[in-house]
Design a protein around this motif. Structure first.
Motif, PDB file in Angstrom:
ATOM      1  N   VAL A 419      36.403   5.595  29.210  1.00  0.00           N
ATOM      2  CA  VAL A 419      36.221   6.953  29.730  1.00  0.00           C
ATOM      3  C   VAL A 419      37.567   7.621  29.969  1.00  0.00           C
ATOM      4  N   SER A 420      37.559   8.925  29.859  1.00  0.00           N
ATOM      5  CA  SER A 420      38.761   9.717  30.094  1.00  0.00           C
ATOM      6  C   SER A 420      38.328  11.117  30.500  1.00  0.00           C
ATOM      7  N   LEU A 421      39.188  11.811  31.212  1.00  0.00           N
ATOM      8  CA  LEU A 421      38.896  13.185  31.640  1.00  0.00           C
ATOM      9  C   LEU A 421      39.740  14.205  30.892  1.00  0.00           C
ATOM     10  N   SER A 422      40.300  13.803  29.767  1.00  0.00           N
ATOM     11  CA  SER A 422      41.116  14.727  28.979  1.00  0.00           C
ATOM     12  C   SER A 422      40.280  15.911  28.526  1.00  0.00           C
ATOM     13  N   PRO A 423      40.745  17.148  28.775  1.00  0.00           N
ATOM     14  CA  PRO A 423      39.989  18.331  28.336  1.00  0.00           C
ATOM     15  C   PRO A 423      40.082  18.563  26.836  1.00  0.00           C
ATOM     16  N   ARG A 424      40.898  17.762  26.166  1.00  0.00           N
ATOM     17  CA  ARG A 424      41.114  17.963  24.734  1.00  0.00           C
ATOM     18  C   ARG A 424      40.187  17.112  23.863  1.00  0.00           C
ATOM     19  N   GLY A 425      39.364  16.265  24.501  1.00  0.00           N
ATOM     20  CA  GLY A 425      38.492  15.439  23.676  1.00  0.00           C
ATOM     21  C   GLY A 425      37.340  14.804  24.427  1.00  0.00           C
ATOM     22  N   ASP A 426      37.648  14.097  25.508  1.00  0.00           N
ATOM     23  CA  ASP A 426      36.619  13.289  26.158  1.00  0.00           C
ATOM     24  C   ASP A 426      35.748  14.059  27.150  1.00  0.00           C
ATOM     25  N   TRP A 427      36.317  15.035  27.832  1.00  0.00           N
ATOM     26  CA  TRP A 427      35.548  15.711  28.874  1.00  0.00           C
ATOM     27  C   TRP A 427      35.766  17.215  28.782  1.00  0.00           C
ATOM     28  N   ARG A 428      34.822  17.893  28.143  1.00  0.00           N
ATOM     29  CA  ARG A 428      34.897  19.349  28.040  1.00  0.00           C
ATOM     30  C   ARG A 428      33.928  19.953  29.046  1.00  0.00           C
ATOM     31  N   MET A 429      34.489  20.567  30.063  1.00  0.00           N
ATOM     32  CA  MET A 429      33.677  21.118  31.150  1.00  0.00           C
ATOM     33  C   MET A 429      34.328  22.407  31.631  1.00  0.00           C
ATOM     34  N   PRO A 430      33.559  23.483  31.795  1.00  0.00           N
ATOM     35  CA  PRO A 430      34.154  24.729  32.292  1.00  0.00           C
ATOM     36  C   PRO A 430      34.606  24.599  33.734  1.00  0.00           C
ATOM     37  N   SER A 431      35.692  25.237  34.068  1.00  0.00           N
ATOM     38  CA  SER A 431      36.233  25.144  35.426  1.00  0.00           C
ATOM     39  C   SER A 431      35.330  25.795  36.461  1.00  0.00           C
ATOM     40  N   ASP A 432      34.439  26.688  36.014  1.00  0.00           N
ATOM     41  CA  ASP A 432      33.536  27.351  36.959  1.00  0.00           C
ATOM     42  C   ASP A 432      32.107  26.811  36.853  1.00  0.00           C
ATOM     43  N   ALA A 433      31.965  25.568  36.364  1.00  0.00           N
ATOM     44  CA  ALA A 433      30.639  24.942  36.294  1.00  0.00           C
ATOM     45  C   ALA A 433      30.091  24.751  37.712  1.00  0.00           C
ATOM     46  N   SER A 434      28.803  24.977  37.870  1.00  0.00           N
ATOM     47  CA  SER A 434      28.167  24.870  39.186  1.00  0.00           C
ATOM     48  C   SER A 434      27.574  23.479  39.398  1.00  0.00           C
ATOM     49  N   ALA A 435      27.772  22.947  40.588  1.00  0.00           N
ATOM     50  CA  ALA A 435      27.221  21.631  40.948  1.00  0.00           C
ATOM     51  C   ALA A 435      25.869  21.741  41.630  1.00  0.00           C
ATOM     52  N   ALA A 436      25.302  22.937  41.702  1.00  0.00           N
ATOM     53  CA  ALA A 436      24.104  23.179  42.512  1.00  0.00           C
ATOM     54  C   ALA A 436      22.947  22.244  42.164  1.00  0.00           C
ATOM     55  N   VAL A 437      22.663  22.076  40.874  1.00  0.00           N
ATOM     56  CA  VAL A 437      21.524  21.249  40.466  1.00  0.00           C
ATOM     57  C   VAL A 437      21.712  19.805  40.925  1.00  0.00           C
ATOM     58  N   TRP A 438      22.913  19.297  40.777  1.00  0.00           N
ATOM     59  CA  TRP A 438      23.193  17.921  41.164  1.00  0.00           C
ATOM     60  C   TRP A 438      23.153  17.758  42.690  1.00  0.00           C
ATOM     61  N   LEU A 439      23.696  18.725  43.412  1.00  0.00           N
ATOM     62  CA  LEU A 439      23.697  18.642  44.870  1.00  0.00           C
ATOM     63  C   LEU A 439      22.280  18.788  45.432  1.00  0.00           C
ATOM     64  N   GLU A 440      21.449  19.596  44.774  1.00  0.00           N
ATOM     65  CA  GLU A 440      20.059  19.712  45.197  1.00  0.00           C
ATOM     66  C   GLU A 440      19.329  18.383  45.026  1.00  0.00           C
ATOM     67  N   GLU A 441      19.620  17.687  43.946  1.00  0.00           N
ATOM     68  CA  GLU A 441      18.999  16.370  43.736  1.00  0.00           C
ATOM     69  C   GLU A 441      19.449  15.391  44.813  1.00  0.00           C
ATOM     70  N   ILE A 442      20.725  15.464  45.169  1.00  0.00           N
ATOM     71  CA  ILE A 442      21.235  14.579  46.228  1.00  0.00           C
ATOM     72  C   ILE A 442      20.567  14.903  47.564  1.00  0.00           C
ATOM     73  N   ASP A 443      20.326  16.195  47.833  1.00  0.00           N
ATOM     74  CA  ASP A 443      19.635  16.570  49.067  1.00  0.00           C
ATOM     75  C   ASP A 443      18.244  15.961  49.121  1.00  0.00           C
ATOM     76  N   ARG A 444      17.575  15.881  47.973  1.00  0.00           N
ATOM     77  CA  ARG A 444      16.229  15.304  47.948  1.00  0.00           C
ATOM     78  C   ARG A 444      16.243  13.799  48.166  1.00  0.00           C
ATOM     79  N   LEU A 445      17.415  13.186  47.990  1.00  0.00           N
ATOM     80  CA  LEU A 445      17.534  11.735  48.179  1.00  0.00           C
ATOM     81  C   LEU A 445      17.715  11.369  49.647  1.00  0.00           C
ATOM     82  N   SER A 446      18.023  12.351  50.488  1.00  0.00           N
ATOM     83  CA  SER A 446      18.309  12.095  51.900  1.00  0.00           C
ATOM     84  C   SER A 446      17.049  11.636  52.639  1.00  0.00           C
TER      85      SER A 446
END
Length: 446
Positions: A419-446
């Protein structure tokens, strides 16, 4: 044929990205011309999950096959996608599977497969030593190639006396040896400021001297205070500005020295710090080549320990310094010490790195959801309770998404693992991506 059989099954399951269940004839079959070994195997994408002992009486084997993991692997494996393109012409035989929980003796069997609590670090001592040697070789080869390409005879590195800068420094020494460059061309700069302790300062000095590098000490407290005055920062207010001013001053010093020496600045930040954004933008986040960028924090410790063991018969003093560095709490040392000791401990602020590295591995490698990652963490023997893991899982996702902007402009650095977080190949992710969906799932796990 047992080893040959294992190899065939592993190869076939890896080639077709599938689960392969091999059912052998048992030992009670006719022995007129041969004896069957009762060798049953369950393999998943090249990894044997379970197998029976040869010639065993009770040769049934049971294992969990991770269907989502196989689907994720097939999505990312382009060669498989090309082969599957003409699958309409292939007469598949479909078998319905009951996914209800397995029961043994009337009880829910739970998860049967082993979940490694430290997925980046091999468990066995021998295998771990081999892995460490390979990773260090890759790091050094990557830097050596860059040095040869730009005809550099010098490199500059900020040496703090912490784990990350120690590993980067030792790798730099190895790269210089590969290139036949005198280690005096390595300019190790220690820049004591408000949070520096005698312990880390002493270890940084000893490390540079014992390795034959050129040591420069440049105290930055006066420069930072002048900067505070320029921007109107109260030195008694220990906020993010107070901390980041120190980190950026250090980076400016390193960059300018590199210009004077016609060399490059070696980055020290590791994969775990980049994932959490535990670095200062345009401070320690920036360099001219990062040797640790794909090395997680849990592995960094073992890599330094490998150097420690490797050097103990050659230079006991250097080995002792490395042992003390390994025993030092992880800290950016940006806040004043308390009674001469480190007051700012990273894992107290962002959580245990062994948890974050676990989360990071299953997110980056397989794209698993928060619920599944937490389930796997609960099935591992990580020494934390469910609520503790859930708390830091939320922190991990919140920081991972919000800190992408730092990774979008990270420097070059060699990839040494899966695994790598290089933006040039391994991990292409917009800097303004929202974590809302993932955080909502975590809230349901509480």
């Amino acid at each position: 044929k047992a080893e040959y059989r294992r190899t065939l099954i592993q190869s076939q399951s890896a080639r077709t990205v599938c689960a392969y269940l091999y059912a052998d004839a048992c030992r009670d079959e006719s022995t007129q011309d041969l004896v069957f070994a009762s060798h049953n195997i369950i393999c998943e994408n090249g990894v044997i999950l379970a197998q029976s002992e040869l010639f065993s009486q009770n040769n049934a084997v049971l294992a969990d096959v991770d269907i989502e993991r196989l689907n994720q692997e097939r999505r990312r494996t382009t060669t498989f996608a090309q082969c599957a393109a003409g699958s309409n012409e292939v007469p598949f035989r479909r078998i319905q599977i009951d996914f209800s929980p397995v029961t043994l003796c009337g009880k829910n069997a739970g998860l049967l497969r082993f979940v490694d609590p430290h997925p980046f670090v091999p468990e066995g001592e021998t295998e771990r030593a081999v892995r460490c040697r390979q990773v260090i070789e890759l790091q050094a080869q990557g830097l050596a190639k860059r040095l040869r390409h730009i005809h550099a005879q010098s490199a500059v590195i900020g040496l703090s006396g912490g784990l990350d800068s120690t590993l980067a420094f030792l790798v730099t020494c190895k790269a210089f040896d590969m290139c036949g460059i005198d280690r005096k061309g390595i300019c190790a700069v220690t820049m004591p400021c408000f949070g520096t302790t005698d312990r880390t300062y002493s270890n940084a000095v000893s490390l540079a001297n014992e390795c034959g590098a050129t040591l420069r000490e440049i105290p930055i407290a006066d420069s930072v205070r002048l900067h505070f005055k320029d921007i109107g920062q109260d030195e008694n207010v220990h906020d993010v500005t107070y901390e980041n001013c120190q980190a950026r001053e250090r980076t400016q010093v390193l960059m300018d020295i590199a210009n004077k020496l016609n060399g490059i600045v070696i980055g020290t930040g590791d994969l775990s710090e980049l994932a959490l954004g535990w670095c200062t933008y345009n401070g320690d986040q920036m360099s001219m080549y990062g040797v640790n960028v794909s090395v997680p924090k849990t592995l960094v410790r073992y890599l330094v320990a490998w150097f420690c063991d490797d050097l103990k018969n050659q230079n006991e003093k250097l080995s002792a310094v490395l042992r003390d560095i390994l025993d030092t709490p992880v800290s950016p040392e940006l806040l004043p010490p308390e009674n001469g000791k480190i007051s700012q401990k990273t894992e107290n602020l962002v959580g245990p790195y062994e948890l974050h590295d676990f989360y990071l591995y299953y997110l980056l490698r397989f794209g698993f959801s928060p619920a599944k990652i937490l389930y796997l963490a609960d099935c591992s023997n990580l020494p934390y309770d469910h609520d503790f893991k859930l708390k830091w899982l939320r922190t991990f996702y919140r920081r991972f998404f919000s800190q992408q902007f730092k990774r979008s402009c990270m420097p070059d650095g060699v990839k040494v693992g899966t695994v790598s977080l290089s933006p040039r190949g391994d991990w292409r992710m917009p800097s303004d991506a929202s974590a809302a969906v993932w955080l909502e799932e975590i809230d349901r796990l509480s």
